[in-house]
Design a protein around this motif. Sequence first.
Motif, PDB file in Angstrom:
ATOM      1  N   ILE A  24       0.862  -1.184   0.000  1.00 51.88           N
ATOM      2  CA  ILE A  24       0.000   0.000   0.000  1.00 51.88           C
ATOM      3  C   ILE A  24       0.899   1.234   0.000  1.00 51.88           C
ATOM      4  N   TYR A  63      -8.509  -1.936   1.970  1.00 53.77           N
ATOM      5  CA  TYR A  63      -7.934  -0.772   1.289  1.00 53.77           C
ATOM      6  C   TYR A  63      -8.106  -0.894  -0.226  1.00 53.77           C
ATOM      7  N   ASP A  67     -10.312   1.279  -3.171  1.00 52.36           N
ATOM      8  CA  ASP A  67      -9.641   1.826  -4.360  1.00 52.36           C
ATOM      9  C   ASP A  67     -10.360   1.427  -5.641  1.00 52.36           C
ATOM     10  N   GLU A  80     -12.234  12.160   1.768  1.00 61.05           N
ATOM     11  CA  GLU A  80     -12.071  10.973   2.612  1.00 61.05           C
ATOM     12  C   GLU A  80     -12.283  11.386   4.061  1.00 61.05           C
ATOM     13  N   SER A  83      -9.815   9.204   7.778  1.00 56.03           N
ATOM     14  CA  SER A  83      -8.819   8.573   6.907  1.00 56.03           C
ATOM     15  C   SER A  83      -7.705   7.866   7.663  1.00 56.03           C
ATOM     16  N   SER A  86      -3.768   6.504   6.440  1.00 56.39           N
ATOM     17  CA  SER A  86      -3.771   6.078   5.048  1.00 56.39           C
ATOM     18  C   SER A  86      -3.304   7.259   4.205  1.00 56.39           C
ATOM     19  N   ARG A  88      -3.779   7.456   0.792  1.00 53.64           N
ATOM     20  CA  ARG A  88      -4.444   7.328  -0.504  1.00 53.64           C
ATOM     21  C   ARG A  88      -4.487   8.675  -1.226  1.00 53.64           C
ATOM     22  N   ASN A  91      -1.133   9.549  -2.753  1.00 50.70           N
ATOM     23  CA  ASN A  91      -0.882   8.730  -3.936  1.00 50.70           C
ATOM     24  C   ASN A  91      -1.706   9.191  -5.130  1.00 50.70           C
ATOM     25  N   MET A  92      -2.967   9.561  -4.890  1.00 56.90           N
ATOM     26  CA  MET A  92      -3.815  10.019  -5.993  1.00 56.90           C
ATOM     27  C   MET A  92      -3.350  11.366  -6.526  1.00 56.90           C
ATOM     28  N   TYR A 101      -8.233  16.275  -3.750  1.00 55.27           N
ATOM     29  CA  TYR A 101      -8.411  15.281  -2.692  1.00 55.27           C
ATOM     30  C   TYR A 101      -8.367  15.976  -1.342  1.00 55.27           C
ATOM     31  N   ASP A 103      -8.353  15.197   2.469  1.00 60.44           N
ATOM     32  CA  ASP A 103      -8.038  14.119   3.401  1.00 60.44           C
ATOM     33  C   ASP A 103      -8.346  14.618   4.809  1.00 60.44           C
ATOM     34  N   GLU A 162     -12.903   4.089   5.017  1.00 59.62           N
ATOM     35  CA  GLU A 162     -12.557   2.677   5.230  1.00 59.62           C
ATOM     36  C   GLU A 162     -13.177   2.142   6.506  1.00 59.62           C
TER      37      GLU A 162
END
Length: 286
Positions: A24, A63, A67, A80, A83, A86, A88, A91-92, A101, A103, A162
């Motif tokens: 991840i 996870y 995705d 998100e 969160s 994480s 994510r 990364n995005m 994004y 977060d 999540e």
Amino acid sequence: MNRDYSSISPSAKALLLTKSLTTIPFIADAARLILGNDVVDQLAGDQHDDLFLKRLLHFESRYLSLDSLLFASGSLNVLEISSGFSFRGLNMALNHPNVFYLDTDLAEVIQIKRDLTEQLIRQEQLHLKGKLQTKILNAMDESAFNEVVNQMPAGKLSIINEGLLMYLNPEEKASLCQTIHRALKQRGGYWITADIYIKKDLGQAAKSDAFGQFLDAHHVEDNKFESFEQAEAFFKTHGFKLVTKATSVWHQLSSVKYVSRELMNSLVKQAGTIGKIRETWALRAI
């Protein structure tokens, strides 16, 4: 960074360390920053009991399943909630030039996560293509929730989480549903949640260690849905339609390499006996 990470709860540390054995994005790097190289390297070299390995597979699967539905949604505006640790969003934003994004989590998580994210960007010399913001948000505060939604660019949303519903009682779940429903009715898009857990008797072994005791203390089993049918009816009552469920991501799991053939056979047998304990759903406000 000269920062005291003692405010991270033992459960958050344990989960971050566990997931450091997966691929991840940024999880292992963050674990090394918080816990040190020796701790992460030792975990990778240790022999692990079956309970630890089951959780490892479970959390990587959770996870990746989220995705899969997020990417399928095609949304460029992602919020998100809860969160945790994480990355994510990082990364995005690294890979998608048009993504915005947001977060979010509670203050004690986000204050540390901001530092970690900045450190990871510097350490890896990352150049983000998209937009990433890390903000404090209690998702149960509707006014604060609406405020962050209104800060996002025009267009449909993907609101994702999540692990959150398992910590909420039915009244709290209903309140969160109302907040998210209003946002999606106004903006369009989906609520993608990997948190559709149902009650199953997994035996006393699942409660025997510190993480199991943490879940027990937070009444997680009591907060789960009775069945997937009951979960779908609950969301329908609060104005949501189940659009799709994530399919198996088993073939993507990097953590399978730690699992013996004997344990794998046991897991297959267990799945055939008790069935699924969790699913990831994409919901639409109707």
